[in-house]
Each structure stands twice: as structure tokens, then as C-alpha cells.
Design a protein around this motif. Structure first.
Motif, PDB file in Angstrom:
ATOM      1  N   GLU A 379       0.651  -1.420  -0.227  1.00  0.00           N
ATOM      2  CA  GLU A 379      -0.444   0.296   0.080  1.00  0.00           C
ATOM      3  C   GLU A 379       0.798   1.685  -0.359  1.00  0.00           C
ATOM      4  N   PHE A 380       2.274   1.747   1.152  1.00  0.00           N
ATOM      5  CA  PHE A 380       2.899   2.893   0.970  1.00  0.00           C
ATOM      6  C   PHE A 380       3.663   2.867  -0.781  1.00  0.00           C
ATOM      7  N   ALA A 381       3.998   1.671  -0.983  1.00  0.00           N
ATOM      8  CA  ALA A 381       4.357   2.159  -2.835  1.00  0.00           C
ATOM      9  C   ALA A 381       3.296   2.311  -3.381  1.00  0.00           C
ATOM     10  N   ARG A 382       1.960   1.608  -3.602  1.00  0.00           N
ATOM     11  CA  ARG A 382       0.751   2.570  -3.864  1.00  0.00           C
ATOM     12  C   ARG A 382       1.079   3.557  -4.061  1.00  0.00           C
ATOM     13  N   GLN A 383       0.871   4.184  -3.039  1.00  0.00           N
ATOM     14  CA  GLN A 383       0.441   5.614  -2.755  1.00  0.00           C
ATOM     15  C   GLN A 383       1.929   6.566  -3.013  1.00  0.00           C
ATOM     16  N   MET A 384       3.345   5.357  -3.332  1.00  0.00           N
ATOM     17  CA  MET A 384       3.808   6.631  -3.765  1.00  0.00           C
ATOM     18  C   MET A 384       4.452   6.829  -5.202  1.00  0.00           C
ATOM     19  N   TYR A 385       4.100   5.315  -6.276  1.00  0.00           N
ATOM     20  CA  TYR A 385       4.631   5.678  -7.274  1.00  0.00           C
ATOM     21  C   TYR A 385       2.709   5.497  -7.772  1.00  0.00           C
ATOM     22  N   GLY A 386       1.614   5.424  -7.775  1.00  0.00           N
ATOM     23  CA  GLY A 386       0.898   5.705  -7.884  1.00  0.00           C
ATOM     24  C   GLY A 386      -0.033   4.465  -8.491  1.00  0.00           C
ATOM     25  N   PRO A 387      -0.836   4.230  -9.009  1.00  0.00           N
ATOM     26  CA  PRO A 387      -2.194   2.602  -8.534  1.00  0.00           C
ATOM     27  C   PRO A 387      -1.752   1.978 -10.223  1.00  0.00           C
ATOM     28  N   ASP A 388      -1.625   3.197 -10.859  1.00  0.00           N
ATOM     29  CA  ASP A 388      -1.404   2.953 -12.094  1.00  0.00           C
ATOM     30  C   ASP A 388       0.074   1.771 -12.179  1.00  0.00           C
ATOM     31  N   LEU A 389       1.269   2.118 -11.743  1.00  0.00           N
ATOM     32  CA  LEU A 389       2.147   1.054 -11.790  1.00  0.00           C
ATOM     33  C   LEU A 389       2.420   0.120 -10.384  1.00  0.00           C
ATOM     34  N   ILE A 390       2.111   0.766  -9.476  1.00  0.00           N
ATOM     35  CA  ILE A 390       1.771  -0.753  -8.484  1.00  0.00           C
ATOM     36  C   ILE A 390       0.400  -1.677  -8.677  1.00  0.00           C
ATOM     37  N   SER A 391       1.075  -3.084  -8.456  1.00  0.00           N
ATOM     38  CA  SER A 391      -0.166  -3.833  -8.205  1.00  0.00           C
ATOM     39  C   SER A 391      -0.136  -4.711  -6.549  1.00  0.00           C
TER      40      SER A 391
END
Length: 493
Positions: A379-391
Motif C-alpha cells: 500500500e505504501f508503494a502504491r501511494q508513493m508511485y500510484g495505482p497505475d504502476l503498482i499492483s
């Protein structure tokens, strides 16, 4: 409201317009009956309306008769359809010998027909339209049939392949794995007995037989069906091919993709009480380690290539493994290095992950294990790089079934490189076929450096998944978030 004629899974088959459709199915769920309707809908139309001849290939005469009977019943319910049902004899040539075989045919006022043929591949020559290969796993020469059937596609025809399983090494299961791996651009449907029940199969049976439906009656009926099939229920009802045990990848295949020049970097706490160090001290120590160990590798990455990563999460027992991939111009993937972290605190894992991803040229996608404690880092990675790039991936049997074949295909095609490393070899060899699915077993394994659970194999699968499913937006710009804001996002550093 009137009852729908077809169940939802049957409607999905009819509505699928793909040139090649494959249906992996349980016994007696109405798949052939549904396909008979599909053939009638196509044969009843004129050519100008998209109609075509339809050919059916079962592996025995009874199947052919049943399919033609189902098609005739469907046709009789359609207004304005004039048809004739008859048998005819054609001559089949096998080598130097000839024999007469009986075929079944329905002709329509549209000028098209439905014909049931024998399973000889040569019988498809010179024909055009739709061809259905039923119970494909039981045909003597399925590869030959498929080769002949694919010629139908040249002039806008269609190919439908339906079957239950008949062993893991059967050509039908190999076809399924090729589709899942992306080697074959076909549409794939799966309906297990359980899924058919969820779609309303038993409720439909009760209505047709004028029985009263109840959850208890359905559970009893399912138990009786499973008892009837006994040890064969997994294959006959659950779409799990038999004889599916043992290692999924051979040692020779894995080693053929290994490169001694790919490093495996390991991080472990510099002290047993590292988790209790002051946050700023821990941050600086980890930063110094990243600069010393990772910078020499990250600065060598090709700036024009897209980069992806997968991460399998572990904290106290299993490893966390970060597996970057660089996509070459040929679309093959190169592994620049693999990072293994053992007993890394959550904040440290977050810091190291950001350090790597911030420096991946043209970063284009990542996938993280989001089960349990891994969900926080994902979740932290998604918040950092965005949902288009992080699954954020919830690993499950269904996920492994759909996406692990991609790993095997990449290795078989020599499209992914691996570090030449005993532990990674063991991780990949540790993937087992369990209930027809390639996945890590429940038990953990031991290595010279501690406990493992196929961690690097899962990280590789996640990296391949990220590359395959992440949309292709403009790669993330590492300068879009100021460094002080990045530090504040890490909460405490």
C-alpha cells in the motif's frame, strides 16, 4: 420475469466472439449443449449476415448423434428456420485404405449446415466455417486436429475447443498452459462443477425435473456426484488434471537460463537489536549500505530500457525478495540483480524498496505480495508511485494458476535470465503442482542461510506479472516528489 434459457457461464460462451475459444470444464454442465446453440445461431444466418457452416468433431458416434440432436432441438425453437436432418456416408482415406463412415447433418434455409464429422484431421480439409472439437483431451491426434482447424481462421472462421481433463501431460492441458502463459492468444473459459452449481446448474435441473430446490438438497446432490466419481472427482469435476505431482520446473531448464554474472545481494540487520536503533541512525546505516551495495548495480542500468520489479514479502521467517527486470528491445527480460532481505524491519524494507525504484530507469511497473504484513508495504508503494504502476497482489491458488505459466513460458523461450545461485535454483525447483496449480507448497524449506519458501520464485512471478499486466503510461518521473516529502512519507525518518 421469465427464466433465462442459459446460465451465466453458458451465456459467456455464446457471447464470446474470439476466433479461438477454449472451454476447460467439468463433466455434464451443458457445455456441448450450449455450443450446439452457438452453431445453430451461426448456421441459421445467411452469409451476408455473418452466417457460416459449422462442423462438429467428437471422438465417437454417440457424441455426434447427441450434438446433432441438441442442435436440431435448438433449431426447432427458432422461428422461421427451415431445416432437414439426415445421415450421409462419406469415404474416409487412412493411408492406402478407404472406409465408409456415417456423418450427421442439419441443413438450414440460410444455405448453411451443421455437420458432425469423425476425428480425422484430413476431414477438415477444404472446409470453411466454425469447427468444434469436443472432449479434445480424448482425441488420438489433438495437435493434428488443431493444426487443421486453424486453417478455418484464414477466411473468418472460428475454432471452439471443449474438454474435461485427461492427465497433466495431455495435449489439451498443454494447450491450456500455453493460453495461460500468453503463448496462444486464445480466449479461455473454465467451469468447474462448483462454479456450475454457483451459476444455478442444480436449480435448473430441479425446475426441469419438477423437484423442489433447497441448499440442503443441492449439497446432498453434489456429495452424491462426487462420491460417484470418487478418486477421479478432481479431474472430472474440478478441472484438475491427474498425475500432477512433483517439481514443476526441471533443473536443466532452470540452469539453462542462469547467468553467473547476475549478482544476488543480501541485507541482514547489522546487529541483533537493529530494530531498536534510533530511526535516524537506522536510516543512515541503511542508506550507507544502499550506496555501497546497490549504487554500483543501479548506475549500470540501461537508461533507455523500461524497468519493472516484483517483491515477495517476509519479515521474521521467510525472506523478502526484490526482483528487478529490464525489458530489452526484443521484449526479452534481463535480471540486473536480485535482492534478498532477511529479518528486515518494515521501515527498512520501505526505505530499500524506494531507493531501488527511484533509480530504476523508465520505471514502468511493480507488483508486491499484499498478503498479511506485506499489505502495508504494498500500500505504501502504491501511494508513493500510484495505482497505475503498482499492483497489490493477493497471492492465491487462482492467481498462481493464471500467472505462474508465464514464468515457465519465459524460461522455456529463454526470455528471462536468472542468477546462477543454489538458493534461487532450490526456490524455483520448490514450486510444485498442487491440485493442478503450480505454487509454493505449504511447508517451508531450509537453506544454508535460513528458512525459505520459494521466495525468489514468487518474486520473479510478480515481476513477470507487473511487466505483463501493468498499463504502459509514461514511466514514473523520479523527480516528481521532493526528497523531503519522500522522507516525510516514510513517517519517522
Amino acid at each position: 420475469m421469465s427464466e433465462a434459457v442459459l446460465l451465466s457461464n453458458q451465456q459467456d460462451w455464446i457471447n464470446d466472439l474470439a476466433a479461438v475459444r477454449v472451454w476447460e470444464k467439468s463433466r455434464r454442465i451443458g457445455a456441448s449443449w450450449t455450443d450446439a446453440l452457438d452453431s445453430v445461431l451461426k448456421a441459421a444466418l445467411k452469409r451476408s449476415e455473418g452466417g457460416m457452416d459449422c462442423f462438429y468433431i467428437g471422438y465417437n458416434k454417440d457424441m455426434a448423434e447427441e450434438y446433432i440432436r441438441d442442435a436440431a432441438n435448438w433449431a426447432k425453437t427458432m422461428h422461421g428456420v427451415v431445416l432437414e436432418i439426415f445421415e450421409e456416408t462419406i469415404t474416409e482415406v487412412i493411408g492406402d485404405n478407404e472406409r465408409d463412415i456415417l456423418t450427421f447433418k442439419i441443413t438450414f434455409s440460410s444455405g448453411h449446415k451443421i455437420v458432425a464429422l469423425s476425428s480425422r484431421p484430413t476431414n477438415l480439409r477444404g472446409r470453411q466455417g466454425k469447427v468444434t472439437i469436443d472432449e479434445a483431451a480424448f482425441h488420438n491426434d489433438l495437435p493434428g486436429l488443431l493444426k487443421a482447424a486453424m486453417a478455418f481462421l484464414m477466411w473468418g472462421g472460428q475454432v471452439a475447443v471443449l474438454s474435461t481433463h485427461f492427465g497433466a501431460d495431455n495435449p489439451f492441458n498443454e494447450l491450456i498452459q500455453d493460453v495461460l502463459a500468453g503463448k496462444k492468444p486464445y480466449s479461455l473459459h473454465q467451469t468447474t462443477f462448483k462454479q456450475a452449481l454457483e451459476c444455478g446448474l442444480y436449480q435448473r435441473i430441479c425446475r426441469r425435473t419438477k423437484q423442489k430446490w433447497s441448499p440442503e438438497a443441492e449439497a446432498k446432490w453434489e456429495a452424491e456426484i462426487r462420491a460417484f466419481y470418487g478418486d477421479d472427482a478432481a479431474e472430472e469435476l474440478d478441472c484438475i488434471p491427474s498425475q500432477s505431482k512433483g517439481a514443476w520446473l526441471s533443473r536443466n531448464l532452470i540452469e539453462s537460463c542462469m547467468d553467473a554474472g547476475i549478482p544476488v545481494i543480501r541485507w541482514e540487520p547489522p546487529a541483533n537489536d537493529f530494530v531498536d536503533w534510533p530511526l535516524d541512525t537506522a536510516y543512515r546505516d541503511t542508506r550507507d549500505w544502499c550506496q555501497a551495495k546497490l549504487d554500483p548495480l543501479l548506475t549500470k542500468l540501461h537508461v533507455n530500457l523500461r524497468h519493472y520489479f516484483g517483491e515477495d514479502f517476509g519479515r521474521t521467517g521467510d525472506l523478502s525478495v526484490v526482483w528487478p527486470l529490464a525489458q530489452q528491445e526484443s521484449l526479452a527480460r534481463a535480471t540486473p540483480f536480485v535482492l534478498e532481505e532477511r529479518k528486515a524491519p518494515f521501515r527498512t524494507q520501505e526505505q530499500i524498496l524506494y531507493y531501488i525504484v527511484d533509480r530504476l530507469p523508465r520505471f514502468s511497473g511493480g507488483a508486491l505480495d499484499a498478503r498479511g504484513n506485506g499489505q502495508a508495504l504494498a500500500e505504501f508503494a502504491r501511494q508513493m508511485y500510484g495505482p497505475d504502476l503498482i499492483s497489490e497482489v493477493m497471492l492465491s491458488a487462482a492467481w498462481y494458476r493464471e500467472h505462474m505459466p508465464r514464468v515457465k513460458a519465459a524460461l522455456e523461450d529463454r526470455e528471462t535470465s536468472l542468477p546462477k545461485n543454489d538458493a534461487i535454483l532450490d526456490d524455483l525447483r520448490g514450486i510444485k503442482i498442487i491440485n493442478g496449480v503450480a505454487k509454493p507448497p505449504e511447508n517451508h524449506s531450509k537453506s544454508v542461510d535460513g528458512q525459505r519458501h520459494c521466495d525468489s520464485a514468487v518474486a520473479l512471478a510478480l515481476a513477470e506479472y507487473a511487466r505483463a499486466v501493468t498499463p504502459a503510461p509514461e514511466p514514473w518521473e523520479t523527480t516528481s516528489i521532493p526528497r523531503n516529502e519522500v522522507k516525510s512519507l516514510m513517517r519517522g525518518y
